[in-house]
Design an enzyme around this catalytic site. Structure first.
Site, PDB file in Angstrom:
ATOM      1  N   LYS A  92    -131.527  -7.491 -58.857  1.00 53.17           N
ATOM      2  CA  LYS A  92    -129.930  -6.777 -57.869  1.00 53.17           C
ATOM      3  C   LYS A  92    -129.308  -8.204 -57.661  1.00 53.17           C
ATOM      4  CE  LYS A  92    -129.983  -3.153 -55.236  1.00 53.17           C
ATOM      5  NZ  LYS A  92    -129.555  -1.715 -55.665  1.00 53.17           N
ATOM      6  N   SER A 158    -122.090   7.307 -59.777  1.00 52.73           N
ATOM      7  CA  SER A 158    -123.219   7.464 -59.997  1.00 52.73           C
ATOM      8  C   SER A 158    -123.562   8.182 -58.771  1.00 52.73           C
ATOM      9  CB  SER A 158    -124.127   6.697 -60.568  1.00 52.73           C
ATOM     10  OG  SER A 158    -123.695   5.145 -59.695  1.00 52.73           O
ATOM     11  N   THR A 162    -127.208  10.822 -58.213  1.00 51.83           N
ATOM     12  CA  THR A 162    -127.660  10.716 -57.443  1.00 51.83           C
ATOM     13  C   THR A 162    -128.331  11.465 -56.274  1.00 51.83           C
ATOM     14  OG1 THR A 162    -127.052   8.094 -57.332  1.00 51.83           O
ATOM     15  CG2 THR A 162    -128.323   7.945 -55.675  1.00 51.83           C
ATOM     16  N   GLY A 192    -125.467   8.908 -43.012  1.00 54.63           N
ATOM     17  CA  GLY A 192    -125.099   8.202 -43.520  1.00 54.63           C
ATOM     18  C   GLY A 192    -124.834   8.941 -44.815  1.00 54.63           C
ATOM     19  N   GLY A 198    -123.030  11.946 -48.375  1.00 60.88           N
ATOM     20  CA  GLY A 198    -122.183  12.967 -48.335  1.00 60.88           C
ATOM     21  C   GLY A 198    -122.194  14.520 -49.841  1.00 60.88           C
ATOM     22  N   ASP A 215    -123.095   9.410 -38.765  1.00 60.19           N
ATOM     23  CA  ASP A 215    -122.648   7.984 -39.769  1.00 60.19           C
ATOM     24  C   ASP A 215    -122.326   6.746 -38.560  1.00 60.19           C
ATOM     25  OD1 ASP A 215    -121.252   7.257 -42.845  1.00 60.19           O
ATOM     26  OD2 ASP A 215    -121.201   6.448 -41.846  1.00 60.19           O
ATOM     27  N   ASN A 273    -132.366   2.610 -50.454  1.00 55.92           N
ATOM     28  CA  ASN A 273    -133.060   1.619 -51.144  1.00 55.92           C
ATOM     29  C   ASN A 273    -134.287   1.440 -49.652  1.00 55.92           C
ATOM     30  OD1 ASN A 273    -132.864   1.696 -53.599  1.00 55.92           O
ATOM     31  ND2 ASN A 273    -130.777   0.909 -53.414  1.00 55.92           N
TER      32      ASN A 273
HETATM   33  N1  PHE Z   1    -127.292   0.450 -57.403  1.00 58.93           N
HETATM   34  C1  PHE Z   1    -127.548   1.858 -57.587  1.00 58.93           C
HETATM   35  C2  PHE Z   1    -129.971   1.839 -57.700  1.00 58.93           C
HETATM   36  O1  PHE Z   1    -130.091   1.454 -56.353  1.00 58.93           O
HETATM   37  C3  PHE Z   1    -127.961   1.840 -59.383  1.00 58.93           C
HETATM   38  C4  PHE Z   1    -127.999   1.197 -60.213  1.00 58.93           C
HETATM   39  C5  PHE Z   1    -129.378   1.614 -60.991  1.00 58.93           C
HETATM   40  C6  PHE Z   1    -126.681   0.879 -60.464  1.00 58.93           C
HETATM   41  C7  PHE Z   1    -129.321   0.420 -62.405  1.00 58.93           C
HETATM   42  C8  PHE Z   1    -126.643  -0.082 -61.972  1.00 58.93           C
HETATM   43  C9  PHE Z   1    -128.037  -0.221 -62.596  1.00 58.93           C
HETATM   44  O2  PHE Z   1    -130.371   2.359 -58.109  1.00 58.93           O
END
Ligand code: PHE
Length: 358
Positions: A92, A158, A162, A192, A198, A215, A273
């Protein structure tokens, strides 16, 4: 220190202590004097492949808290990618900024960050995360920055994938708890309503749920609520709202010793997360009789989207199948937790450990 830089708070562990106690492989730390930002890239594990994880931009009370966040988030990525069956390890990046930059300042910061990313030569692959998006990945323009915009030949945001993955996870959770995965009439709180929250709120309304949204940006909550004929609730104490299912889709550490006894829901299943402040909070949820969908299991849709479409060459149909498998994985986690009499978070840890061969 000049105004605008981030000072290390005295009662927080400093870099030295964090680095000494971390179980990850590599932490890259840069201070960007031009912007006053700290850049942290944490590679938690490369056991299953190069490390992957988003690049988060955020204002922290101290630089050390930015590093601590990158460390915790990278460990969650190791588990997320292992359970999702992707050939990547966990990492990360955190850009701990004094204020969220816009325009030219943002562009320059991202270009300097791109140099750091490229210097790792593919040991770390990234994508968007909190406060970064596909346009930022376009700017970074590195072979290791996934999820660029469709205009630039990337797969685009993404966030929708998600949200779809979280919806599959919500259905699996509702089936486990109530015996049927029908969502109509169910009261669901979405905390959120950014990109993922959303979209999730929209999908839930389409599925017939009675949706409540909150939010920290009250205007955004009102806008989303009125667009969906949902109800907006105040952000303070939103998780204390009476509902069937609460979906935390914003910041982490929302489930702790203080908040868990105040929950008035049967299920917690959202995209944020690191929802548990500590691993012990998984046990607290279990004892409170609340079914918890481990965050790194339910929110892997973004990673499946970026890595699947761009690195593994999946079609959109294959991605859809993999998103729907999130529900099956969660069901297996719930079953294991029931059989072993353990918290769902513990069952997920064991599954990740088995995949990692540790
Ligand atoms: N940031 C997102 C996550 O926490 C998606 C992500 C995953 C982006 C892996 C890039 C690589 O899962």
């Amino acid at each position: 220190m000049s105004a605008g830089t981030i000072e290390t708070a005295r009662d927080q562990p400093g870099f030295d202590e964090l680095l000494r106690e971390w179980d990850g492989e590599q932490a890259e730390i840069r201070y960007d004097a031009a912007s006053g930002a700290w850049m942290f890239i944490c590679l938690h594990s490369t056991r299953l492949g190069p490390a992957a994880g988003g690049t988060r931009m955020r204002v922290y009370p101290s630089a050390a808290e930015g590093l601590a966040d990158a460390m915790r988030l990278s460990a969650a990525m190791t588990r997320k990618l292992a359970i999702a069956g992707l050939p990547f390890g966990g990492g990360k990046a955190v850009l701990a900024v004094p204020v969220i930059p816009r325009g030219e300042k943002r562009r320059r910061l991202l270009l300097r960050y791109a140099e750091l990313l490229d210097s790792l030569r593919g040991r770390f692959w990234t994508g968007p995360d909190m406060n970064t998006n596909e346009c930022d990945m376009d700017l970074i323009s590195s072979p290791y920055a996934l999820i660029r915009s469709e205009d630039r030949g990337g797969p685009g945001s993404s966030a929708p994938a998600t949200a779809v993955g979280v919806l599959h996870g919500i259905r699996a959770s509702v089936r486990h708890e109530f015996g049927s995965d029908r969502l109509d009439g169910l009261v669901v709180l979405v905390q959120g309503v950014g990109g993922v929250g959303g979209r999730l709120a929209e999908l839930l309304v389409e599925a017939g749920a009675r949706v409540l949204v909150s939010d920290v940006d009250a205007a955004r909550a009102r806008r989303v609520a009125s667009g969906l004929s949902a109800r907006a609730v105040a952000p303070d104490g939103a998780l204390r709202t009476d509902c069937d299912l609460a979906a935390p889709c914003a910041i982490g550490s929302v489930l702790d010793e203080r908040s868990i006894p105040q929950l008035r829901c049967r299920i917690v299943a959202g995209s944020a997360n690191n929802q548990l402040a500590t691993l012990a909070d998984g046990g607290r949820l279990r004892r409170a009789g609340i079914l918890y969908a481990p965050d790194y299991v339910i929110n892997s849709g973004g990673a499946l989207h970026g890595i699947g479409l761009e690195v593994l060459g999946w079609t959109r149909d294959e991605l859809d199948r993999r998103l729907s498998a999130i529900g099956e994985t969660l069901t297996a986690v719930y079953r294991e937790a029931d059989e072993q009499g353990i918290a769902t978070s513990e069952a997920a840890e064991r599954l990740a450990a088995a995949r990692l061969g540790s």
